[in-house]
Design an enzyme around this catalytic site. Structure first.
Site, PDB file in Angstrom:
ATOM      1  N   ASP A 342       7.299   0.052  12.900  1.00 37.85           N
ATOM      2  CA  ASP A 342       7.013   1.418  12.743  1.00 37.85           C
ATOM      3  C   ASP A 342       8.306   2.281  13.309  1.00 37.85           C
ATOM      4  O   ASP A 342       8.560   2.130  14.427  1.00 37.85           O
ATOM      5  CB  ASP A 342       5.820   1.834  13.383  1.00 37.85           C
ATOM      6  CG  ASP A 342       5.426   3.220  12.983  1.00 37.85           C
ATOM      7  OD1 ASP A 342       5.597   3.693  11.996  1.00 37.85           O
ATOM      8  OD2 ASP A 342       5.543   4.111  14.137  1.00 37.85           O
ATOM      9  N   GLU A 378      10.990  -0.175   9.509  1.00 37.27           N
ATOM     10  CA  GLU A 378      11.023   0.990   8.792  1.00 37.27           C
ATOM     11  C   GLU A 378      12.022   1.842   9.068  1.00 37.27           C
ATOM     12  O   GLU A 378      12.043   2.250  10.339  1.00 37.27           O
ATOM     13  CB  GLU A 378       9.528   1.730   9.279  1.00 37.27           C
ATOM     14  CG  GLU A 378       9.296   3.130   8.442  1.00 37.27           C
ATOM     15  CD  GLU A 378       8.069   3.797   8.747  1.00 37.27           C
ATOM     16  OE1 GLU A 378       7.573   4.592   7.999  1.00 37.27           O
ATOM     17  OE2 GLU A 378       7.860   3.759   9.876  1.00 37.27           O
TER      18      GLU A 378
END
Length: 704
Positions: A342, A378
């Protein structure tokens, strides 16, 4: 209580069959107390007797799995200098393998008084979570990692609770849990769908935010980690006294038995302790300046590249060690097959700029364990220069946000998207080829947990996030969506048919693009969130997959397209297309790909530059391409034609001449939902009508 010196490594609590070693890093501490809890909550405090290299440690004979514990750290508590030690706060072990209980939001869990701003010395033990000593032993039997090559991979992004909470064939006590994911009905669904990897949204122990709890909401997504080694206890059907570890391992074992990899969505960029006004739960009270990026101007505040209040300090060796130890633990002890990071750009920030050669990436590259699993970034955060799609090191793959945006724009008929659409369809070589990466570096997706579901993408022009309690101000406002003629639910048959057609366009494009496709859970079933594109706080029927309302036609279509991908290596090439025709030994011109206009002519520079162009034909030369399917079976491929018509009206496409193939059979028609090979053969150079806003896939009919 008897205590021996023990060892400074491994960090955390480690049971060896006769007792448990405890080890905690803190450079700022002057004393570390280990607190043990009986079943009735009675505390026993033991001061750790040894410190080596800032690691405080001790060994307690007779301490067994299931023992709840925490730490109290003595040391400076001067907010102005960034020091937040406070022995009145019971702290979680950063290396805890299991965590029990949940936070009760009381003044006591904060390190400062809400009214005066001065340090708060109320005991937080009655209101906070406990670390738990676990049993590290588990019978893995013959478990082995599937090791599916990237180019054969199909990823399914899923939420442990959301996927299983309403399934009628899962026992009620297993719904919403790791056991629910391991249930045969879920595994059968994934296998039938052609999924090779399930990417689980955060399962590291996370915290329910104070604000959300007060508003009657929840941190549903789980991007609020407090324990980087512990499976989230609320997803355990068996209990939270260490049983969650065994249940998680059992889930992985069953998925592996079915040939499905397990990828974890991990959040190492920040923690649940928030900014300077957040609670003191673990890292803040142990060694605030080591674990977090503090403001140089005001060390009482935090640098925030994530929008969550703090950023983990990857410049500090012990913080980096924690991340690497966590990753290795999940691979070696929990048998997971990869990670999706993330806001990964935050991990690359050595100082302020994003540096793809940051220490974290050097460590990953050199690590013999972590470097061998799937690593997905990401590739952005909210800081300046944080959008880094295409800039991660060669070992990494990336969520390709440009793929999502371009494919959405193309299928809603936006002008001037044809050239970029072609690049995204063929693996985004413009983003990944420059540093030696291959098409599999691109994790292609049209929808993900953050944003509209597929059904909502074709049903809403605007976000509808009122249920989040933020006046519909949260969430992305520019979604590149189109409601197909009516906002939200409608009984209009034409609008409904168009939505179904456009959904099939997205599925077909995704599955037939070079790179690695990722499906959002429930998209194959027609799942809706009623236009909510930021459902992070909705732990209810709005976000759970509704297994009583399955779109069987869409499910069958999605499964067929996934099967088509698996059966034909041309759709999952290891290398980028070359695109330039080369003569074979007989002088015949061979090419791996050709771009044609609807009239059957080669695309020219003028055609590519025409801003109004919304239709194209693609020849994929699969003749003689050899490969294997995702289960290792040998395959020899054929050639295909892909006919894309994003125009608002029907178009006649003239098929290429016999130099490409003598004839063609329709395999996929998104206008009708057809996904079987047609018996009818279309002759070379014949004209084929492609309905508005649809695509056709044609298979070479060799020799007919």
């Amino acid at each position: 209580m008897e205590i021996w010196p023990g060892a400074p490594y491994p960090l955390g609590s480690t049971y060896d069959g006769t007792g448990t070693n405890f080890a905690l890093f803190s450079e700022v501490a002057t004393q570390v107390d280990l607190v043990l809890f009986d079943g009735d909550g009675t505390e026993k405090t033991v001061t750790l007797p040894e410190v080596d290299g800032f690691v405080w440690h001790g060994y307690l004979p007779g301490i067994e799995p299931g023992q709840a514990y925490g730490y109290r750290v003595h040391g400076p508590g001067d907010f102005a200098t960034g020091a937040r030690c406070n022995p009145s706060k019971l702290l979680l072990d950063p290396y805890a393998k299991a965590i029990s209980g949940e936070i009760i939001w009381d003044q006591a869990v904060f390190g400062y008084d809400h009214e005066t701003g001065e340090p708060d010395h109320t005991d937080s033990a009655p209101y906070t979570m406990r670390s738990v000593v676990i049993n590290p032993f588990f019978d893995w039997g013959s478990d082995h990692l599937p090791n599916t090559p990237y180019h054969n991979t199909v990823i399914y992004e899923a939420h442990v609770k959301g996927l299983t909470e309403t399934h009628p064939d899962i026992p009620e006590d297993q719904r919403g849990t790791y056991a629910g994911i391991a249930h045969p009905v879920i595994i059968d669904h994934l296998r039938d769908l052609g999924v090779t990897a399930i990417e689980l949204m955060p399962v590291h122990q996370f915290v329910q935010d104070d604000r959300l709890v007060k508003d009657g909401l929840a941190n549903y997504w789980g991007y609020n980690t407090i324990g980087f080694f512990a499976p989230h206890n609320a997803y355990s059907a068996a209990g939270d006294g260490g049983q969650q570890v065994q249940e998680f391992k059992g889930m992985v074992k069953e998925l592996h038995r079915a040939g499905i990899e397990v990828i974890l969505d991990v959040v190492y960029n920040h923690t649940a302790e928030g900014n300077h006004l957040g609670p003191t739960l673990s890292f803040k009270g142990i060694d605030n300046a080591s674990y977090y990026r503090l403001s140089e101007e005001d060390p009482s505040k935090y640098v925030d590249y994530t929008g969550t209040g703090n950023s983990f300090n990857v410049r500090q060796p012990h913080s980096l060690q924690l991340i690497m130890d966590s990753l290795r633990y999940w691979v070696t002890e929990m048998h997971v097959d990869g990670f999706r990071f993330d806001l990964a750009a935050t991990l690359a920030r050595e100082l302020h700029d994003v540096d793809r050669l940051a220490a974290f990436f050097d460590l990953v590259q050199q690590d013999p364990v972590v470097s061998q699993v799937k690593l997905i970034a990401e590739p952005w955060d909210i800081g300046e220069g944080g959008y880094q799609v295409g800039n991660f090191p060669p070992l990494w793959t990336e969520w390709n946000g440009k793929y999502r945006d371009t494919v959405r724009d193309f299928w809603r008929g936006e002008p001037a998207t044809l050239g970029e659409f072609a690049s995204r369809l063929t693996g985004s070589s413009d983003l990944y080829a420059h540093n030696g990466r291959r098409p599999a570096a691109s994790i292609n997706f049209v929808t993900a947990h953050d944003g509209f579901t597929l059904r909502d993408l074709v049903s809403y022009n605007e976000k509808h996030n009122e249920a989040n309690g933020e006046g519909n101000q949260d969430g992305e406002s520019h979604n590149r969506s189109w409601n197909s003629g009516a906002e939200g639910p409608t009984d209009d048959p034409e609008v409904r048919e168009l939505r179904e057609r456009r959904s099939r366009n997205f599925i077909a494009t995704l599955m037939l693009s070079q790179g690695v496709p990722m499906l959002l859970h429930g998209d194959e079933l027609g799942r809706t969130q009623q236009g909510n594109n930021n459902a992070y706080c909705q732990d209810n029927e709005l976000t759970w997959v509704d297994w009583s309302a399955v779109d069987e036609d869409l499910l069958a279509f999605t499964s067929a397209l996934t099967k088509l991908r698996h059966e034909h290596p041309i759709f999952r090439r290891r290398r980028f297309f070359d695109g330039h025709p080369e003569p074979d030994d007989k002088g015949n011109v061979e090419r791996d790909i050709a771009w044609l206009t609807p009239s059957g002519d080669e695309m020219t520079e003028a055609d590519w530059g025409a801003g109004f162009g919304k239709s194209i034909m693609v020849f994929l030369n699969g003749a003689g391409i050899k490969g294997t399917d995702y289960r290792g079976q040998p395959i020899v491929d054929d050639s295909f034609l892909l006919l894309f018509n994003a125009y608002e009206g029907d178009l006649g496409f003239q098929l290429p001449d016999g130099d490409y193939a003598p004839g063609w059979r329709v395999v996929v028609n998104t206008a009708t939902g057809r996904h079987e090979i047609s018996e009818d053969v279309l002759a070379a150079s014949s004209t084929l009508n492609v309905p508005a806003r649809s695509m056709l896939v044609l298979l070479e009919a060799a020799g007919e």
